[in-house]
Design a protein around this motif. Structure first.
Motif, PDB file in Angstrom:
ATOM      1  N   THR A 134       0.843  -1.193   0.000  1.00 38.48           N
ATOM      2  CA  THR A 134       0.000   0.000   0.000  1.00 38.48           C
ATOM      3  C   THR A 134       0.875   1.238   0.000  1.00 38.48           C
ATOM      4  O   THR A 134       1.771   1.381   0.828  1.00 38.48           O
ATOM      5  N   LEU A 135       0.632   2.139  -0.954  1.00 40.14           N
ATOM      6  CA  LEU A 135       1.367   3.403  -1.048  1.00 40.14           C
ATOM      7  C   LEU A 135       0.421   4.554  -0.733  1.00 40.14           C
ATOM      8  O   LEU A 135      -0.664   4.655  -1.309  1.00 40.14           O
ATOM      9  N   PHE A 136       0.849   5.407   0.180  1.00 42.00           N
ATOM     10  CA  PHE A 136       0.034   6.534   0.625  1.00 42.00           C
ATOM     11  C   PHE A 136       0.521   7.844   0.012  1.00 42.00           C
ATOM     12  O   PHE A 136       1.652   7.926  -0.494  1.00 42.00           O
ATOM     13  N   PRO A 137      -0.291   8.896   0.063  1.00 40.96           N
ATOM     14  CA  PRO A 137       0.200  10.219  -0.314  1.00 40.96           C
ATOM     15  C   PRO A 137       1.399  10.606   0.549  1.00 40.96           C
ATOM     16  O   PRO A 137       1.534  10.159   1.692  1.00 40.96           O
ATOM     17  N   GLY A 138       2.273  11.436  -0.007  1.00 38.90           N
ATOM     18  CA  GLY A 138       3.451  11.885   0.719  1.00 38.90           C
ATOM     19  C   GLY A 138       3.119  12.935   1.764  1.00 38.90           C
ATOM     20  O   GLY A 138       1.967  13.358   1.927  1.00 38.90           O
ATOM     21  N   ALA A 139       4.169  13.377   2.468  1.00 39.97           N
ATOM     22  CA  ALA A 139       3.975  14.233   3.634  1.00 39.97           C
ATOM     23  C   ALA A 139       3.263  15.545   3.303  1.00 39.97           C
ATOM     24  O   ALA A 139       2.349  15.951   4.014  1.00 39.97           O
ATOM     25  N   MET A 140       3.676  16.242   2.226  1.00 43.18           N
ATOM     26  CA  MET A 140       3.043  17.534   1.957  1.00 43.18           C
ATOM     27  C   MET A 140       1.576  17.360   1.586  1.00 43.18           C
ATOM     28  O   MET A 140       0.739  18.225   1.907  1.00 43.18           O
ATOM     29  N   ALA A 141       1.253  16.252   0.932  1.00 42.72           N
ATOM     30  CA  ALA A 141      -0.161  15.977   0.659  1.00 42.72           C
ATOM     31  C   ALA A 141      -0.923  15.754   1.961  1.00 42.72           C
ATOM     32  O   ALA A 141      -2.032  16.266   2.139  1.00 42.72           O
ATOM     33  N   ILE A 142      -0.318  15.007   2.889  1.00 46.81           N
ATOM     34  CA  ILE A 142      -0.949  14.818   4.196  1.00 46.81           C
ATOM     35  C   ILE A 142      -1.093  16.165   4.901  1.00 46.81           C
ATOM     36  O   ILE A 142      -2.099  16.438   5.564  1.00 46.81           O
ATOM     37  N   GLY A 143      -0.095  17.028   4.730  1.00 41.59           N
ATOM     38  CA  GLY A 143      -0.185  18.381   5.280  1.00 41.59           C
ATOM     39  C   GLY A 143      -1.337  19.151   4.690  1.00 41.59           C
ATOM     40  O   GLY A 143      -2.006  19.925   5.390  1.00 41.59           O
TER      41      GLY A 143
END
Length: 614
Positions: free
Chosen positions: A157-166
């Protein structure tokens, strides 16, 4: 794409794994060390350290790369690479010769072909180490930040990166990411993740952090860092906050140069230190150092990795951190500009480091530490203090009790449908609508049935199944459009631009992916000539959201913060009106003509009514 073959490595049965685990526990118990619980008391760990030779102690401090998909039978090309760079043939030989305490996995080292192979490799490494006299479990690590940095790719499973989570601003989502990502890594035998990035990205020109950071607001970054750490803790995987004391305000990449952070001590306390304090309060297991200089914290000219005032004076004594401190890769230029590769590991230990990550020449580094102890520059007690922290972490992660993993655990955990749905759900809250003049978005399947997708196709991270233009076109087609892809690259030529313009004339709308657009980029020419066709043009910044400042003519602009599948699919759902955009800029976007002025402030993000157009 990832090769899913597992080579000649046999997959152990559950019975084999349990038997091997029982054998390890019995062997440790026979030497007076019983690890019935995940956390062993310090007395027993100190007793274990006292039985180690000096050479074994030195080895425990190193975390090393190694080529190959198998611990004992890698491909010949990987054997050749190991012999050239390390002087051993296999991971098993690496462990036997240097007694390394950790191994780091990389996709380019062919360690991470697919989940079952990764589990086999992890088991092979553990067996090679535990079969040695006084053998200890190995702490296996990787950089699985998600977004543009992911060493383990699909079907994990690949998630959105940190800035997207931000941009999504949800601590719950950050916690979920850590929990699921950690569970999947643990199932494959990876127990230490070099994530989350705790740097506060306040410099739009930052070439190495950028979208790997949660954003520019230190309090928001701190909250998301702490939440992700909590998720990893719940999964039983060690999280790593990086890069201390802060890498967010630099225009130099420490892989290739030596950055200098000019923040005052007061500014550092208010900006850079905040997420690291939050990580420590959340119980972070390890913290990674930065190869950069901060004169306000240490004016010696040394990088932070080699700075005792920073690592011991500030991190240990002022911030009260007593967990594991790991260097960033010792092969990076930022730590090699002032001292030779033989001095760097010794000086890092003197500064307060515990784990020495990926030295360019392991034999030289290992012998340098050994010599430093024998000559009295380093004491054995100093090594023992770091080894105790490392063994505490291994015990807390359950490595003494259960060092092996089973293939059934991989099948039950890695890339399962529930995890993939969570990743898509989180991504839907991250896509940020920056511009939408005239209500161009969402596109209509009736009026914009034929879509041309053009733009940059940068090198694909592990979270992709193909070029971004193709992934985005496939996602739009699945949503009812007829979308075709045409890759134009990050520096399109006049001929490429002409082909794109010709193709656009046969389309009802154009979606263009932009990638790190600069003032002189030919991507600007591409977009302007596409706009001149009269076709509606939607732009998606597939990495830095700052692209929008260079293209003020675009009527609809989205930021996806990465070009991985999960984020591009979410962007497609926003374009098609299946998902209402909710993301808010976690960084301010400066004007292109006057960077001191803000074009879009932190927190900017448009939406449109919750209805679907046809």
């Amino acid at each position: 794409m990832h090769d899913t073959s597992t080579g000649n490595t046999a997959k152990p049965s559950r019975r084999t794994v349990l038997a091997a685990t029982a054998g390890v526990t019995a062997a440790l118990t026979a030497t007076g060390h019983s690890y019935a619980a995940d956390t062993a008391d310090d007395g027993r760990l100190r007793s274990l350290i006292s039985r180690m030779t000096l050479e074994e102690k030195v080895g425990q401090l190193f975390v090393m790369r190694v080529y190959g998909h198998s611990a004992t039978a890698p491909d010949q090309a990987d054997i050749d690479a190991n012999l050239k760079e390390i002087g051993v043939r296999t991971a098993a030989e690496l462990v036997a010769r240097y007694r390394v305490g950790g191994i780091i996995y990389f996709a380019w080292a062919h360690n991470t072909r697919e989940p079952h192979q990764i589990a086999d490799l992890s088991n092979g490494i553990q067996k090679a180490s535990l079969d040695l006299p006084r053998g200890l479990p190995v702490l296996i690590s990787t950089d699985q930040e998600h977004g543009i940095v992911a060493r383990v790719g699909k079907p994990a499973t690949l998630f959105p990166g940190a800035m997207a989570i931000g941009a999504g601003r949800s601590r719950s989502d950050a916690r979920t990411l850590g929990r699921i990502a950690g569970r999947e890594l643990r199932a494959m035998g990876i127990r230490q993740d070099y994530s989350p990035v705790a740097d506060v990205n306040v410099n739009p020109a930052n070439p190495v952090i950028g979208v790997r950071s949660f954003g520019a607001d230190p309090k928001a970054v701190a909250a998301l860092v702490a939440a992700e750490v909590a998720g990893y803790e719940r999964s039983g995987v060690a999280a790593t906050a990086k890069h201390f004391p802060g890498h967010g305000d630099t225009a130099v990449d420490s892989h290739t140069g030596f950055p200098v952070i000019t923040h005052s001590r007061e500014l550092w306390e208010k900006l850079d230190a905040v997420p690291f304090r939050a990580a420590i309060a959340a119980g972070i297991d390890s913290i990674m150092t930065a190869h950069l200089m901060v004169p306000a914290l240490d004016d010696s000219g040394d990088p932070a990795t080699l700075s005792r005032p920073i690592l011991t004076g500030i991190l240990r004594e002022q911030l009260g951190y007593d967990g594991v401190v790991v260097t960033d890769s010792l092969g990076m230029e930022g730590v090699r500009t002032k001292y030779g590769d033989d001095r760097v590991p010794v000086l890092a230990l003197k500064a307060g480091v515990d784990q020495l990550l990926n030295p360019p020449n392991l034999d030289l580094a290992w012998k340098a530490v050994l010599t430093a102890v024998r000559d009295g520059e380093l004491t054995e007690a100093r090594l023992d203090a770091s080894i105790l922290r490392i063994l505490r972490l291994k015990a807390r992660l359950g490595l003494f009790r259960a060092p092996y993993v089973g293939q059934d655990g991989v099948d039950r955990t890695v890339g399962v449908r529930a995890h993939l749905k969570e990743a898509d759900r989180i991504a839907d809250r991250t896509t940020t609508l920056l511009v939408n003049e005239g209500g161009l978005l969402p596109l209509s399947r009736r009026r914009h049935a034929r879509i041309l997708v053009v733009g940059a196709d940068p090198a694909s991270p592990s979270g992709t199944t193909g070029p971004p233009t193709g992934v985005l076109a496939a996602a739009l087609t699945a949503l009812g459009f007829t979308a075709t892809a045409l890759s134009t690259g990050t520096s399109p030529s006049a001929a490429t631009i002409a082909r794109a313009v010709a193709a656009a004339r046969d389309a009802d709308a154009v979606v263009v992916g932009t990638y790190n657009v600069t003032a002189g980029s030919s991507q600007k020419t591409l977009v302007r000539e596409l706009l001149a066709t009269g076709r509606p043009v939607v732009a998606v910044a597939v990495r830095n959201p700052y692209d929008v400042a260079q293209l003020p003519e675009v009527k609809a602009y989205l930021a996806s913060y990465s070009w991985t599948d999960v984020e591009l699919r979410a962007a497609a759902r926003v374009i098609a009106g299946r998902v209402v955009p909710r993301g808010k800029l976690p960084v301010p976007v400066p004007r292109a003509d006057d960077p001191a002025r803000v074009l879009f402030p932190l927190g900017h993000g448009l939406t449109y009514p919750a209805r679907r157009r046809t």
